[in-house]
Design a protein around this motif. Structure first.
Motif, short mmCIF file in Angstrom:
data_model
loop_
_atom_site.label_atom_id
_atom_site.label_comp_id
_atom_site.label_asym_id
_atom_site.label_seq_id
_atom_site.Cartn_x
_atom_site.Cartn_y
_atom_site.Cartn_z
N VAL A 556 0.85 -1.19 0.00
CA VAL A 556 0.00 0.00 0.00
C VAL A 556 0.89 1.24 0.00
O VAL A 556 2.00 1.22 0.53
N ASN A 557 0.39 2.30 -0.59
CA ASN A 557 1.06 3.60 -0.57
C ASN A 557 0.22 4.54 0.28
O ASN A 557 -0.91 4.87 -0.09
N SER A 624 -6.69 5.77 0.84
CA SER A 624 -5.64 6.77 0.67
C SER A 624 -4.83 7.01 1.93
O SER A 624 -3.63 7.28 1.86
N LYS A 625 -5.47 6.89 3.12
CA LYS A 625 -4.75 7.15 4.36
C LYS A 625 -4.91 6.05 5.40
O LYS A 625 -4.26 6.09 6.44
N THR A 626 -5.78 5.12 5.16
CA THR A 626 -6.01 4.04 6.11
C THR A 626 -6.02 2.71 5.37
O THR A 626 -6.03 2.66 4.13
N VAL A 627 -6.00 1.63 6.15
CA VAL A 627 -6.16 0.29 5.58
C VAL A 627 -7.29 -0.40 6.31
O VAL A 627 -7.66 -0.05 7.44
N GLY A 628 -7.85 -1.39 5.66
CA GLY A 628 -8.89 -2.20 6.27
C GLY A 628 -8.46 -3.65 6.32
O GLY A 628 -7.95 -4.18 5.34
N VAL A 629 -8.65 -4.26 7.47
CA VAL A 629 -8.33 -5.68 7.64
C VAL A 629 -9.67 -6.43 7.63
O VAL A 629 -10.53 -6.20 8.48
N CYS A 630 -9.85 -7.29 6.64
CA CYS A 630 -11.11 -8.01 6.48
C CYS A 630 -11.16 -9.21 7.42
O CYS A 630 -10.27 -10.07 7.39
N THR A 637 -10.64 -0.89 10.40
CA THR A 637 -9.88 0.18 9.77
C THR A 637 -8.90 0.77 10.77
O THR A 637 -9.24 0.99 11.94
N LEU A 638 -7.67 1.02 10.31
CA LEU A 638 -6.66 1.59 11.18
C LEU A 638 -5.63 2.34 10.36
O LEU A 638 -5.56 2.20 9.14
N ASP A 639 -4.82 3.10 11.04
CA ASP A 639 -3.76 3.89 10.41
C ASP A 639 -2.50 3.04 10.36
O ASP A 639 -1.92 2.71 11.40
N PRO A 640 -2.02 2.66 9.17
CA PRO A 640 -0.85 1.79 9.10
C PRO A 640 0.45 2.46 9.53
O PRO A 640 1.44 1.79 9.79
N ASP A 812 -9.22 9.73 9.12
CA ASP A 812 -7.95 10.20 8.58
C ASP A 812 -7.71 9.61 7.19
O ASP A 812 -6.67 9.05 6.91
N MET A 813 -8.72 9.76 6.32
CA MET A 813 -8.58 9.22 4.97
C MET A 813 -7.98 10.29 4.08
O MET A 813 -8.60 10.73 3.15
#
Length: 813
Positions: A556-557, A624-630, A637-640, A812-813
């Motif tokens: 992810v970027n 764009s600013k977070t990731v989701g763990v399925c 959702t959290l801030d990587p 924080d997206m």
């Protein structure tokens, strides 16, 4: 004589002014008996028909003028207004069309006929030249064609407004009291231009029959010309009338549909190109709980140019008809035809009532004819055998299906959102179906993973492809691949090339539970025979060390950083570790001194502290600013960039289900389903994607759009997103849907389809790559091909502004 006290000329004047009684408005009442006897019976009849033409023209003009004065002006001047000002003119145009143009023509025609009548009365030689001068004008025929083709729609507008608008109903009732309207319905006036030309044609035909042939009368030549013009005009409007009537039926169908509660179905019903292809009553067998007796369900089937629907009609006490959907509408992209030639069966029906005492108990056997259709993605659960009352009707259904499916496919092929283009089909092979035919060709087995990247100057796209024997590298759009890594059955790969002006030049491969990083440059040179294969070993970096047992990883970027996020097992624990690594800029690596000639600098360095996620995590998706763990309970959702201290949100947020029926319904729909991820649909919503359904959430993770959900046509395994379109990928189909409306816009078919490469933040140049069974099946094996889904047209995208994106600050997206 008409009235002894007035002359024939005065009577004519009163006729033209419309001041005679109905019984007086006949030619023989305006002409002395002596004159009639002198003319002879045939000419008297001819003059009577000519008079009838003029009389009917006068009445026609009077009716059209009454429409203008009573209805149109009345609607405009009504106080209080009958319709909103913004809609009034649109409604008048839709109801009366170009009636004003028709009236203008006939006012001129009537004036000319009156002048001829005053000039030649009581013996009018001919009116054919006047009528020809009018009808021969091309715009005269054109305005009639426009009006007649629009008439069914006008009638529909009127009837719909009568049902919905009490003020309009009262206005029409009041208008009927006007002396010029004479209690006639508005439909009578609207239909006048539709019947005008056929009636005129009949009158002219009578005049022609009564015209003496022995005197070379000019009508003998002129009247056939007029009749030909009128017949051509009438004939040319028939297809338009049929199309308009079909459109009216289609609108009535659309407005009466009742969808299943909670489900969002955008069938694109009100597109200008939509049409009703065929509709009829059908029967469907319904077995009782015991299974011994049979019941029949009477349904209405409708074939639209993009969907097939089955409904049951329900009449409400107020006369409104509702059509309840008996199954989900079936897109023509998925509709397939089964048997249409099975032998007829019988159905027991109540016999005709002859007035006997036992008539209520009598039944009769009626032959019915079955046909079968089914959904290509759900062949067993969505298979329908329907019955009609005749072989002729069954053939009509078959022809309608064949034509509609054919036209739909042509339209889809001509308007593809994504064009599937083969990148390679032939190199990657599974064993042949007949082992005895196997050649000495290399068997790579199915493609497991792949990633594209650019190499060289000018840059050329290459592919790294993971198969059973290892990783192969070669130029895209070629069959020249070479195995460069011998790691068996690689699970996933990612290419770190450039990001935010940083160069990384690394390929990451997951092999079993290890993450290995190699130089992309060396990898490519080895594939081209420009470097020794052993040089790859010198570039190897084992990410996280040998103790890291990886179950999955994603590239992810986020926030200007190229990150690698992976989950690792924790022994005897209910959770997994979540690790974040940052790709190291190649410029930094060149400044790091090596401890020995064999050591490799760390190409990925740990970023932040290790976090924890549930053990059932199945995927990691990036925004764009977070990731989701399925996970099975939702998407975390959290801030990587700060996993440990990150605010964690679980979507969807369904805690209000106990108090909200719609949310409770959505919650029950998600139970047992697998979440695949989410994508921003617009500045205010995300689309949450499960394997069987999707739905929208707001910035708090709470379901939006009244908790409505979209049910996919086929169970999805993965998805990709590209510029406003979501691609739902299953083994046999790719559904392409508009992410804002959920409308199905394209279906791509294949066999054994697998998503290979897609990232949600793709630039326009980044591809969507899928693998599927190829087109070659010979002694070298069955080919596995890589297909690029290329956009074929510019898609409209809503670009969030700084103001709108601020609503996502909470995530924080």
């Amino acid at each position: 004589m008409i009235v002894p006290s007035i002359s024939s000329e005065e009577a004519l004047s009163r006729f033209q002014a419309g001041k005679l009684t109905d019984s007086e408005q006949e030619w023989h009442r305006l002409v002395p008996v002596e004159a009639q006897e002198a003319l002879g019976k045939r000419e008297v009849q001819r003059q009577s028909v000519i008079f009838e033409v003029i009389k009917s023209e006068r009445e026609y003009v009077a009716d059209l003028e009454a429409v203008q004065d009573v209805f149109i002006k009345g609607l405009r001047s009504a106080n209080p207004p009958i319709l909103r000002e913004s809609r009034l003119q649109e409604f008048i145009n839709g109801l009366f069309g170009n009636l004003d143009q028709i009236l203008a023509y006939h006012q001129r025609l009537l004036a000319a006929l009156f002048a001829r009548q005053r000039e030649q009365h009581p013996l009018v030689q001919s009116i054919a030249d006047i009528i020809l001068d009018t009808t021969i004008k091309s715009d005269f025929r054109a305005i009639y064609e426009v009006y007649i083709k629009h008439y069914p729609l006008a009638e529909s507008h009127h009837r719909k407004q009568l049902k919905l608008n009490r003020a309009y109903e009262l206005f029409i009732h009041s208008a009927s009291n006007d002396p010029r309207i004479r209690k006639r319905d508005l439909i009578t006036f609207l239909s006048r231009p539709v019947t005008k030309l056929p009636r005129l044609n009949l009158l002219l035909e009578q005049i022609l029959k009564l015209t003496e042939t022995e005197y070379n009368h000019p009508d003998l030549e002129t009247l056939p010309i007029i009749q030909g013009i009128l017949k051509d005009c009438i004939k040319s409007t028939q297809p338009g009338i049929e199309a308009a009537e079909s459109k009216v039926k289609f609108w009535a169908l659309c407005e009466s549909l009742v969808f299943q509660k909670g489900e969002i179905i955008d069938m694109d019903l009100y597109d200008e190109s939509r049409s009703l292809v065929y509709t009829s009553a059908v029967f469907r067998r319904v077995r009782t709980e015991t299974g011994f007796s049979e019941k029949w369900s009477d349904l209405d089937a409708a074939l639209i140019d993009n969907y097939f629907i089955l409904t049951r009609e329900e009449k409400r006490p107020n006369g409104v008809i509702r059509r309840l959907l008996m199954s989900r509408p079936m897109p023509l992209s998925f509709l397939r035809l089964g048997a249409f030639n099975d032998s007829p069966e019988t159905r027991r029906e109540k016999a005709a009532d002859d007035g006997g005492i036992l008539d209520g108990w009598r039944t009769q056997s009626v032959p019915i004819y079955p046909f079968t259709i089914y959904h290509a993605g759900n062949k067993s659960t969505r298979r329908y055998t329907l019955y009609v009352t005749s072989e002729t009707q069954r053939k009509k259904w078959y022809n309608a299906f064949v034509d509609a499916i054919g036209v739909h496919k042509v339209r889809q092929d001509a308007n593809m959102w994504f064009n599937p283009q083969n990148i390679t089909d032939g190199f990657f092979r599974s064993p042949p179906r007949d082992p005895s035919r196997q050649s000495n060709a290399v068997i790579t087995s199915r493609i497991r993973c792949a990633v594209p990247y650019m190499y060289g100057s000018p840059g050329r796209r290459y592919l790294a492809v993971g198969c059973g024997p290892g990783v192969y590298v070669g130029p895209a759009n070629s069959e020249k691949f070479k195995r460069v890594l011998t790691h068996k059955n690689p699970i996933a790969m990612a290419a770190y090339t450039t990001w935010e002006n940083k160069v990384f030049n690394r390929l990451v491969v997951q092999v079993d539970s290890s993450l290995l990083s190699y130089s992309l440059d060396i990898l490519t040179r080895v594939s081209l025979g420009q470097s020794d294969p052993h040089s790859l070993d010198a570039s190897l970096d084992r990410i996280g060390g040998s103790d890291l047992s990886v179950t999955l990883f994603r590239h992810v970027n986020v926030a200007g950083r190229a990150l690698l996020i992976c989950a690792s097992k924790r022994r005897m624990a209910t959770s997994m570790n979540l690790h974040v690594f940052e790709a190291v800029n190649a410029a930094e690596l060149s400044l790091v001194p090596r401890r020995s000639s064999t050591s490799v600098p760390r190409t990925f360095r740990p970023f932040g502290e290790t976090g924890y996620i549930p053990r059932d995590a199945s995927d990691i998706v990036g925004l764009s600013k977070t990731v989701g763990v399925c996970t099975t309970t939702g998407i975390i959702t959290l801030d990587p960039t700060n996993v440990v201290q990150s605010a964690v949100t679980i979507v969807p947020e369904l805690r209000g289900a106990s108090e909200d029926e719609n949310m409770a319904n959505l919650k029950s729909r998600t139970e047992g389903l697998k979440p695949l991820g989410f994508v921003r649909a617009n500045p205010a919503e995300l689309l949450v994607i499960y394997d069987e359904i999707g739905f929208y959430i707001d910035k708090h993770g709470v379901p939006a759009r009244r908790c409505g959900y979209i049910k996919w046509e086929v169970k999805a395994v993965s998805y990709a997103y590209r510029n406003g379109q979501i691609l739902l990928i299953s083994p046999e189909f790719i559904e392409v849907r508009n992410i804002t409306t959920s409308r199905l816009v394209q279906v791509i078919e294949g066999r054994d389809i697998r998503l290979l490469y897609s990232v949600p933040y793709m630039s326009k140049e980044d591809p969507v790559l899928v693998a599927m069974q190829g087109g070659k099946d010979d002694k070298d094996g069955v080919s596995d091909k890589i297909v690029e889904l290329t956009e074929t047209q510019e898609l409209s995208m809503v670009t969030p502004t700084t103001a709108t994106t601020s609503i996502w600050d909470e995530w924080d997206m």
